[in-house]
Enzyme design. Structure first.
Site, PDB file in Angstrom:
ATOM      1  N   LEU A  17       6.203   4.671  -2.933  1.00 22.42           N
ATOM      2  CA  LEU A  17       5.951   5.782  -3.864  1.00 22.42           C
ATOM      3  C   LEU A  17       7.236   6.256  -4.543  1.00 22.42           C
ATOM      4  O   LEU A  17       8.211   6.593  -3.869  1.00 22.42           O
ATOM      5  CB  LEU A  17       5.298   6.950  -3.110  1.00 22.42           C
ATOM      6  CG  LEU A  17       4.007   6.569  -2.367  1.00 22.42           C
ATOM      7  CD1 LEU A  17       3.468   7.755  -1.581  1.00 22.42           C
ATOM      8  CD2 LEU A  17       2.946   6.060  -3.349  1.00 22.42           C
ATOM      9  N   SER A  28       0.854  -1.188   0.000  1.00 23.94           N
ATOM     10  CA  SER A  28       0.000   0.000   0.000  1.00 23.94           C
ATOM     11  C   SER A  28       0.887   1.234   0.000  1.00 23.94           C
ATOM     12  O   SER A  28       2.096   1.142   0.248  1.00 23.94           O
ATOM     13  CB  SER A  28      -0.896   0.017   1.235  1.00 23.94           C
ATOM     14  OG  SER A  28      -0.229   0.655   2.304  1.00 23.94           O
ATOM     15  N   LYS A  29       0.286   2.382  -0.242  1.00 26.86           N
ATOM     16  CA  LYS A  29       1.110   3.591  -0.339  1.00 26.86           C
ATOM     17  C   LYS A  29       1.755   3.973   0.990  1.00 26.86           C
ATOM     18  O   LYS A  29       2.659   4.793   1.044  1.00 26.86           O
ATOM     19  CB  LYS A  29       0.308   4.752  -0.925  1.00 26.86           C
ATOM     20  CG  LYS A  29      -0.889   5.169  -0.128  1.00 26.86           C
ATOM     21  CD  LYS A  29      -1.490   6.421  -0.739  1.00 26.86           C
ATOM     22  CE  LYS A  29      -2.648   6.910   0.094  1.00 26.86           C
ATOM     23  NZ  LYS A  29      -3.893   6.952  -0.591  1.00 26.86           N
ATOM     24  N   ARG A  30       1.296   3.365   2.065  1.00 20.21           N
ATOM     25  CA  ARG A  30       1.904   3.652   3.369  1.00 20.21           C
ATOM     26  C   ARG A  30       3.176   2.832   3.618  1.00 20.21           C
ATOM     27  O   ARG A  30       3.943   3.117   4.514  1.00 20.21           O
ATOM     28  CB  ARG A  30       0.891   3.396   4.493  1.00 20.21           C
ATOM     29  CG  ARG A  30      -0.085   4.547   4.671  1.00 20.21           C
ATOM     30  CD  ARG A  30      -1.185   4.178   5.632  1.00 20.21           C
ATOM     31  NE  ARG A  30      -1.993   3.079   5.108  1.00 20.21           N
ATOM     32  CZ  ARG A  30      -2.966   3.218   4.224  1.00 20.21           C
ATOM     33  NH1 ARG A  30      -3.261   4.416   3.763  1.00 20.21           N
ATOM     34  NH2 ARG A  30      -3.663   2.192   3.787  1.00 20.21           N
ATOM     35  N   ASP A  31       3.387   1.788   2.815  1.00 20.30           N
ATOM     36  CA  ASP A  31       4.597   0.980   3.004  1.00 20.30           C
ATOM     37  C   ASP A  31       5.831   1.755   2.551  1.00 20.30           C
ATOM     38  O   ASP A  31       5.791   2.436   1.524  1.00 20.30           O
ATOM     39  CB  ASP A  31       4.507  -0.312   2.183  1.00 20.30           C
ATOM     40  CG  ASP A  31       3.553  -1.319   2.801  1.00 20.30           C
ATOM     41  OD1 ASP A  31       3.674  -1.560   4.010  1.00 20.30           O
ATOM     42  OD2 ASP A  31       2.687  -1.828   2.076  1.00 20.30           O
TER      43      ASP A  31
END
Ligand code: GLU
Length: 452
Positions: free
Chosen positions: A231, A224-227
């Protein structure tokens, strides 16, 4: 046949590592075969698409160096490359389906009649997938009633508000743009039978399909983009080199036949092949990505290293244009995995005043007779005429001899006295770089500190 691949992002967020890997594989596959890499913006979802997202995606691709041959900003024979500007083309293709009796109106929407037959996807990574869309779509699970119910298997391709649906525009553009190979995420594998049905209805030969298995995080769930590392735009600031990120992304699901892991951009283009892509999910590993970056840092030319490190040096207040900087960078490149770690390694070389690390200082101070040892060391170095690696070593050796001690005994005090810490770049080359005068001055200051 000239290979034509495409990356087709929807501008609804950032470019994440999974998408960037898809772009990379398309780029490498086309470039390794003298083909073209097309960038197509799938922005038909007006509510979710934003120009900010598009800018970030384009900037991220440019930073990675995945330059497209056709697409936004440069145009090309098959433009426009934003789906939101291709309405007339879609209308024309819809008329073809209307004329052939493949579509009908249903409460304001247009539906495509799916064929009642088995459709088989021959995927070069995932193998064969067969499905009968009519049978599969005739029943649907209703999440509210928690029961299966009858459904219309025919696919909506145009909404009552006039907007075209993804499946339709995706296939029309792959036909219109002459795409020969569709390389995309495995999440689209289940859409592919629908796409094949549309290709057939248009009388078009479908491209070759290659669906890349998912990229999971360390806990085995979808990234996910939080990992950390998710990004792409964060990699630049973190101190990665674009070629290293490409190298790591290539390894995320692909391996060379001889298990080589480090490739420069050119090698990657010539070595990459779809046949080396694994058919199981990959696991993202930030530490490995840093290791790959470190290997690339080691191989950079001095000029490229200086150029890449300059923004980080400048941000840390270090003089990137100092004549000693290229030599200093040579001392730092083995100590840093990321460009952002370089300033810390070099700070002491360019500092006006040594800043002493407390623990290092305590360690040296606790040694018996340390003040005398440092004085002897300074005298030994003061007598050096040839300020070279060998000359400096001889100076330290003579100081040690005079004390009846081993040279190694003086290395730690010397390091802490001149560099302020027990860690950092190799000592003797740092001494050489600093110059005799600066080294003696630092040691003198250190003696004062030990006396205090
Ligand atoms: N716009 C689609 C996506 O972002 C791409 C689909 C495709 O590559 O065919 O997932």
């Amino acid at each position: 046949m000239t290979v034509r691949t495409r990356f087709a992002p929807s501008p609804t967020g950032f470019l994440h590592i999974g998408g960037a890997r898809t772009a990379l594989y398309n780029y490498l596959f086309a470039k390794g075969r003298g083909g073209s890499f097309v960038l197509r913006v799938e922005d038909t979802d007006a509510e979710r698409s934003t120009s900010e997202s598009m800018d970030i995606i384009l900037d991220s691709l440019k930073w990675l160096g995945l330059d497209w041959d056709e697409g936004p900003g440069i145009g090309g024979e098959f433009g426009p490359y934003n789906q939101s500007e291709r309405g007339e083309i879609y209308d024309r293709y819809l008329s073809k389906l209307e004329e052939a009796g493949h579509v009908y109106e249903d409460e304001g929407a247009i539906r495509f009649r799916v064929p009642d037959k088995t459709i088989t996807v021959q995927d070069v990574i995932c193998g064969e997938v067969s499905v009968n869309l009519k049978e599969q779509g005739s029943r649907r699970y209703n999440t509210e009633t928690k029961q299966e119910e009858e459904a219309n298997p025919d696919i909506v391709i145009k909404r009552p508000n006039g907007g075209y649906i993804f499946h339709f525009v995706n296939v029309v553009d792959d036909i219109e743009m002459g795409i020969t190979h569709v390389i995309r995420g495995e999440d689209h594998l289940s859409n592919t039978p629908k796409h094949l049905a549309l290709f057939e209805a248009f009388g078009a030969t479908p491209p070759t399909f290659a669906h890349i298995p998912l990229n999971l995080n360390q806990s085995g769930t979808k990234m996910s983009k939080r990992d950390q590392g998710a990004l792409i735009h964060e990699y630049r600031e973190a101190g990665f080199l674009p070629d290293a990120v490409n190298n790591y992304m290539a390894l995320l699901g692909w391996s060379a036949k001889d298990d080589t892991e480090i490739f420069d951009a050119k090698e990657l283009r010539s070595r990459f092949d779809i046949s080396g892509v694994n058919n199981s999910n990959s696991k993202f590993d930030y530490d490995k990505c840093k290791w790959v970056n470190a290997e690339h840092l080691k191989k950079l030319s001095a000029a490229d290293l200086l150029e890449a490190a300059t923004p980080f040096l400048t941000a840390a207040g270090l003089p990137a244009d100092d004549a000693r900087m290229p030599a200093a960078l040579e001392l730092a490149r083995d100590r840093a995995q990321l460009l952002s770690e370089i300033p810390e390694v070099l700070a002491t070389i360019f500092a006006e005043e040594v800043s002493y690390d407390k623990a290092s200082l305590e360690k040296v101070k606790s040694r018996e007779g340390i003040a005398g040892a440092v004085t002897a060391l300074r005298n030994g170095l003061a007598s050096v005429e040839d300020w070279s690696i060998d000359g400096i070593k001889a100076g330290i050796q003579s100081a040690a001899d005079g004390m009846g001690a081993k040279m190694g005994m003086l290395m730690l005090p010397c390091r802490v006295g001149v560099m302020g810490s027990t860690s950092g770049a190799d000592l003797i080359p740092v001494l050489e770089l600093l110059g005799k005068e600066a080294v003696l001055k630092r040691l003198e200051g250190f003696e004062g500190l030990l006396d205090a």
